[in-house]
Design an enzyme around this catalytic site. Structure first.
Site, PDB file in Angstrom:
ATOM      1  CB  CYS A   1      -0.945   0.011   1.193  1.00  0.00           C
ATOM      2  SG  CYS A   1      -2.111  -1.363   1.189  1.00  0.00           S
TER       3      CYS A   1
ATOM      4  CG  HIS B   1      -6.201   1.796  -0.700  1.00  0.00           C
ATOM      5  ND1 HIS B   1      -4.999   2.314  -1.156  1.00  0.00           N
ATOM      6  CD2 HIS B   1      -5.872   0.813   0.200  1.00  0.00           C
ATOM      7  CE1 HIS B   1      -4.002   1.675  -0.571  1.00  0.00           C
ATOM      8  NE2 HIS B   1      -4.509   0.756   0.251  1.00  0.00           N
TER       9      HIS B   1
ATOM     10  CB  CYS C   1      -1.340   0.516   7.633  1.00  0.00           C
ATOM     11  SG  CYS C   1      -2.917   0.366   6.767  1.00  0.00           S
TER      12      CYS C   1
END
Length: 424
Positions: free
Chosen positions: A123, A377, A408
């Site tokens: 991510c 996302h 995160c």
């Protein structure tokens, strides 16, 4: 000493609720401009579309990436051959999208003499691309580079972890790397007391802030209109131009969120409404050594002041920002109170709310234009998108200020970077 305290905090682990990360105070005042500074010249992104059913569901990631690469160079009138390197963050394409990204480069008329690499830190891949290009500038390998992030979650296989040894069952942390992300969200909620109501409240705020920002046109300067083709269920093709983020829901209410069933666990608290959306999108950022930017008459949108990445337990990976942000602030010589905006990725409202509480961040400073719960996302894109959103918002405010980008990372990490906006 402060760095040692932070590291010791990592070793004590997140269960030690008595530990509160603190950054060292700034002893020498604001950093002075240096010819060697790594500066952000410009950045653009596509709109973020809903995976599998949105405007980019039939658009390959190389096309998305090419659109933003082309726009960034055109906007600042930089010749493509002046780039020293390109780094692209990607998660789901084979080989971190190495072939796909090189194809995008050529679709953008960037010559073969410009090298390219890809990176996958899950991510944080888009932010890692920024850090990688910044590192090349700092070590003198080149003076100008492009950092990008791209993801098509519509067209990628999201469930295949690759070739993994059966010996992983012998090590708890190795096993935990395969825990579904939604279960890590449930773990954070349970262990740190983040209630369903608190998660839904956070999610509602994200939607409201994003809707307000979209209605005011705050994202227009960031977004590159992309003309593409979509196929309907009958196979009919039509051309559309995508100009705005699709996931924002202005009509979201607490009552509506409360009706949603848990998505990952029968008695859980993580739902589709308080989790990030599965999305498609791309972003590109031009970075340079300050001296080269000034020599070429390029604008300076921001200065990269620090970057940090840390490790945390894989089964509660969402706590990563709470541990990465203090390290990045310490490296920049700043404290929480010195920062005007914290762009923290909302992988899940549970972990984002936890990080805000753990660091005692003023809520009004966190994701003022909304976050991934509302915007979406697209994994490899997100970090680069956050940098662009942060610096454009600081530019709108006008005054010299600091901002933080953090997220995160699946398998148990957190990343954070500190940027300075130099002021109008």
């Amino acid at each position: 000493m402060q760095r040692l305290q932070v590291v010791l905090g990592h070793l004590r682990g997140p269960a030690d609720s008595g530990w509160m990360p603190q950054a060292a105070p700034c002893l020498s005042g604001a950093p002075q401009a240096s010819a060697a500074d790594v500066v952000v010249v410009h950045g653009r992104r596509t709109a973020i579309c809903r995976a599998g059913r949105g405007g980019f569901k039939d658009t390959t990631p190389d096309e998305l990436l090419s659109a933003v690469m082309t726009a960034v160079l055109k906007d600042v009138n930089l010749r493509p051959e002046q780039l020293g390197d390109i780094c692209v963050g990607n998660v789901l394409q084979p080989g971190a999208g190495a072939i796909m990204a090189r194809i995008a480069q050529f679709l953008s008329d960037i010559p073969e003499t410009v090298p390219l690499s890809t990176v996958n830190r899950q991510c944080s891949s888009g932010l890692q691309a920024v850090a990688s290009i910044a590192g090349g500038i700092r070590n003198g390998s080149y003076d100008i580079g492009m950092a990008c992030g791209v993801e098509s979650m519509s067209l990628a296989d999201r469930g295949n972890p690759g070739n993994i040894t059966s010996r992983l069952m012998e090590k708890e942390k190795a096993r935990d790397c395969l825990i579904p992300m939604g279960i890590t969200s449930e773990n954070v909620a349970e262990r740190f007391g983040i209630s369903r109501e608190k998660q839904d409240t956070f999610a509602l705020a994200s939607q409201q802030k994003a809707a307000r920002a979209q209605s005011k046109g705050c994202f227009q300067a960031e977004i590159v209109p992309v003309t593409t083709t979509v196929h309907d269920d009958k196979g009919t093709k039509r051309s559309i131009t995508v100009t705005q983020d699709e996931g924002i829901r202005p009509s979201t209410t607490m009552e509506g969120l409360a009706k949603l069933k848990p998505a990952f666990k029968k008695d859980g608290s993580t739902t589709a409404g308080n989790s990030s959306q599965v999305s498609d999108g791309a972003a590109a950022i031009l970075l340079a050594r300050r001296s080269k930017a000034e020599e070429l008459g390029l604008p300076i949108l921001g200065v990269l002041r620090s970057y940090a990445v840390v490790g945390v337990p894989p089964d509660i990976m969402g706590i990563g920002p709470a541990y990465a942000i203090p390290v990045a602030l310490q490296k920049a010589g700043l404290t929480v109170s010195d920062v005007d905006i914290f762009e923290i990725n909302e992988a899940f409202a549970s972990q984002a709310a936890y990080c805000v509480e753990k660091l005692r961040l003023p809520p009004e400073k966190v994701n003022p234009l909304g976050g991934a719960v509302a915007l979406g996302h697209p994994l490899g894109c997100t970090g680069a998108r956050q940098v662009i959103t942060l610096l454009n918002e600081l530019k709108r405010r006008g005054k010299r200020a600091y901002g933080v980008v953090s997220m995160c990372i699946g398998t148990g990490m957190g990343a954070a970077a500190v940027f300075e906006y130099p002021g109008n």
